[in-house]
Design an enzyme around this catalytic site. Structure first.
Site, PDB file in Angstrom:
ATOM      1  N   HIS A 130       4.510   5.540  -7.728  1.00  0.00           N
ATOM      2  CA  HIS A 130       5.499   5.914  -6.712  1.00  0.00           C
ATOM      3  C   HIS A 130       5.483   7.432  -6.533  1.00  0.00           C
ATOM      4  O   HIS A 130       5.546   8.179  -7.517  1.00  0.00           O
ATOM      5  CB  HIS A 130       6.915   5.542  -7.161  1.00  0.00           C
ATOM      6  CG  HIS A 130       7.131   4.078  -7.412  1.00  0.00           C
ATOM      7  ND1 HIS A 130       7.803   3.259  -6.540  1.00  0.00           N
ATOM      8  CD2 HIS A 130       6.780   3.285  -8.457  1.00  0.00           C
ATOM      9  CE1 HIS A 130       7.865   2.034  -7.041  1.00  0.00           C
ATOM     10  NE2 HIS A 130       7.259   2.023  -8.209  1.00  0.00           N
ATOM     11  N   HIS A 139       0.567   0.551  -9.406  1.00  0.00           N
ATOM     12  CA  HIS A 139       1.025   1.408  -8.307  1.00  0.00           C
ATOM     13  C   HIS A 139       1.789   2.594  -8.867  1.00  0.00           C
ATOM     14  O   HIS A 139       2.492   2.492  -9.866  1.00  0.00           O
ATOM     15  CB  HIS A 139       1.893   0.637  -7.306  1.00  0.00           C
ATOM     16  CG  HIS A 139       3.029  -0.104  -7.932  1.00  0.00           C
ATOM     17  ND1 HIS A 139       2.848  -1.302  -8.590  1.00  0.00           N
ATOM     18  CD2 HIS A 139       4.340   0.183  -8.027  1.00  0.00           C
ATOM     19  CE1 HIS A 139       4.013  -1.725  -9.058  1.00  0.00           C
ATOM     20  NE2 HIS A 139       4.939  -0.834  -8.734  1.00  0.00           N
ATOM     21  N   ASP A 161       6.556   2.684   0.850  1.00  0.00           N
ATOM     22  CA  ASP A 161       7.331   1.655   0.157  1.00  0.00           C
ATOM     23  C   ASP A 161       8.405   1.176   1.117  1.00  0.00           C
ATOM     24  O   ASP A 161       9.073   1.992   1.761  1.00  0.00           O
ATOM     25  CB  ASP A 161       7.956   2.250  -1.116  1.00  0.00           C
ATOM     26  CG  ASP A 161       8.554   1.201  -2.021  1.00  0.00           C
ATOM     27  OD1 ASP A 161       9.430   0.436  -1.545  1.00  0.00           O
ATOM     28  OD2 ASP A 161       8.171   1.142  -3.199  1.00  0.00           O
ATOM     29  N   ILE A 162       8.560  -0.145   1.234  1.00  0.00           N
ATOM     30  CA  ILE A 162       9.515  -0.667   2.231  1.00  0.00           C
ATOM     31  C   ILE A 162      10.954  -0.730   1.715  1.00  0.00           C
ATOM     32  O   ILE A 162      11.851  -1.160   2.424  1.00  0.00           O
ATOM     33  CB  ILE A 162       9.113  -2.076   2.753  1.00  0.00           C
ATOM     34  CG1 ILE A 162       8.834  -3.030   1.588  1.00  0.00           C
ATOM     35  CG2 ILE A 162       7.943  -1.990   3.713  1.00  0.00           C
ATOM     36  CD1 ILE A 162       8.806  -4.487   2.015  1.00  0.00           C
TER      37      ILE A 162
HETATM   38  P1  AMP Z   1       7.935  -1.507  -9.220  1.00  0.00           P
HETATM   39  O1  AMP Z   1       9.346  -2.017  -9.364  1.00  0.00           O
HETATM   40  O2  AMP Z   1       7.694  -0.177  -9.896  1.00  0.00           O
HETATM   41  O3  AMP Z   1       6.929  -2.551  -9.641  1.00  0.00           O
HETATM   42  O4  AMP Z   1       7.737  -1.211  -7.679  1.00  0.00           O
HETATM   43  C1  AMP Z   1       7.388  -2.164  -6.727  1.00  0.00           C
HETATM   44  C2  AMP Z   1       7.643  -1.541  -5.391  1.00  0.00           C
HETATM   45  O5  AMP Z   1       6.925  -2.262  -4.409  1.00  0.00           O
HETATM   46  C3  AMP Z   1       9.124  -1.561  -4.963  1.00  0.00           C
HETATM   47  O6  AMP Z   1       9.570  -0.221  -4.789  1.00  0.00           O
HETATM   48  C4  AMP Z   1       9.094  -2.334  -3.655  1.00  0.00           C
HETATM   49  O7  AMP Z   1       9.996  -1.832  -2.692  1.00  0.00           O
HETATM   50  C5  AMP Z   1       7.652  -2.182  -3.211  1.00  0.00           C
HETATM   51  N1  AMP Z   1       7.152  -3.230  -2.311  1.00  0.00           N
HETATM   52  C6  AMP Z   1       7.191  -4.562  -2.507  1.00  0.00           C
HETATM   53  N2  AMP Z   1       6.610  -5.212  -1.478  1.00  0.00           N
HETATM   54  C7  AMP Z   1       6.183  -4.245  -0.627  1.00  0.00           C
HETATM   55  C8  AMP Z   1       5.502  -4.262   0.631  1.00  0.00           C
HETATM   56  N3  AMP Z   1       5.125  -5.400   1.233  1.00  0.00           N
HETATM   57  N4  AMP Z   1       5.214  -3.087   1.241  1.00  0.00           N
HETATM   58  C9  AMP Z   1       5.576  -1.922   0.651  1.00  0.00           C
HETATM   59  N5  AMP Z   1       6.214  -1.835  -0.531  1.00  0.00           N
HETATM   60  C10 AMP Z   1       6.523  -2.984  -1.152  1.00  0.00           C
END
Ligand code: AMP
Ligand code: ZN
Length: 137
Positions: free
Chosen positions: A101, A99, A30-31
């Site tokens: 985490h 997704h 996760d970035i």
């Molecule tokens: P959520 O809020 O549970 O939907 O989590 C979405 C997650 O996606 C967040 O923690 C973001 O940091 C992560 N995210 C968004 N774009 C990217 C990306 N290009 N690469 C890796 N993680 C991402």
């Protein structure tokens, strides 16, 4: 799916830091850089979230969650993981491709990955009765 950031990552249209990949799933960093070792596991098939997912896809995702979590504990010095997953906008989901985490943990790391709740408003028993009433209708 077009315009889905995680589908683009799966297709290698945009770069990601891959941790694990198989026929059905991908795990990548996760970035957000909000906590060290934050990893996401996604199915290669586009489904919006757990509520939308078929059982087979969920099965593949959680197989990979377990595999990656065990790698973190067995090989990377962590002693546990918190697993978080938002389903729906009101639950905090911001990317609408399923997704999960993985937040790796070790004793005394000072990280509170588990949500801190404010306390229920209606009482456990009363909410329990309401839920039972609704699901048995
Ligand atoms: P959520 O809020 O549970 O939907 O989590 C979405 C997650 O996606 C967040 O923690 C973001 O940091 C992560 N995210 C968004 N774009 C990217 C990306 N290009 N690469 C890796 N993680 C991402
Ligand atoms: Zn997608």
């Amino acid at each position: 799916m077009e315009n889905c950031i995680f589908c683009k990552i799966i297709k290698n249209d945009i770069p990601s830091m891959k941790v694990y990949e198989d026929e059905f799933t991908l795990a990548f960093m996760d970035i957000a850089n909000d906590v060290d070792g934050h990893i996401l596991v996604v199915p290669k098939k586009h489904v919006v979230n757990m509520l939308d997912a078929d059982n087979e896809t969920l099965h593949h995702v959680y197989d990979t969650v377990k595999k990656v979590s065990n790698m973190l504990v067995e090989k990377c010095g962590y002693s546990g993981v918190d697993i978080l997953n938002a389903n729906g906008e009101d639950a905090g989901q911001t990317v609408f491709h399923l997704h999960v985490h993985i937040i790796p943990k070790f004793k005394g790391d000072g990280i509170t990955a588990w949500p801190k709740f404010n306390g229920g408003k209606n009482g456990v028993e009363s909410t329990y009765k309401k839920i039972l009433e609704e699901i048995n209708k």
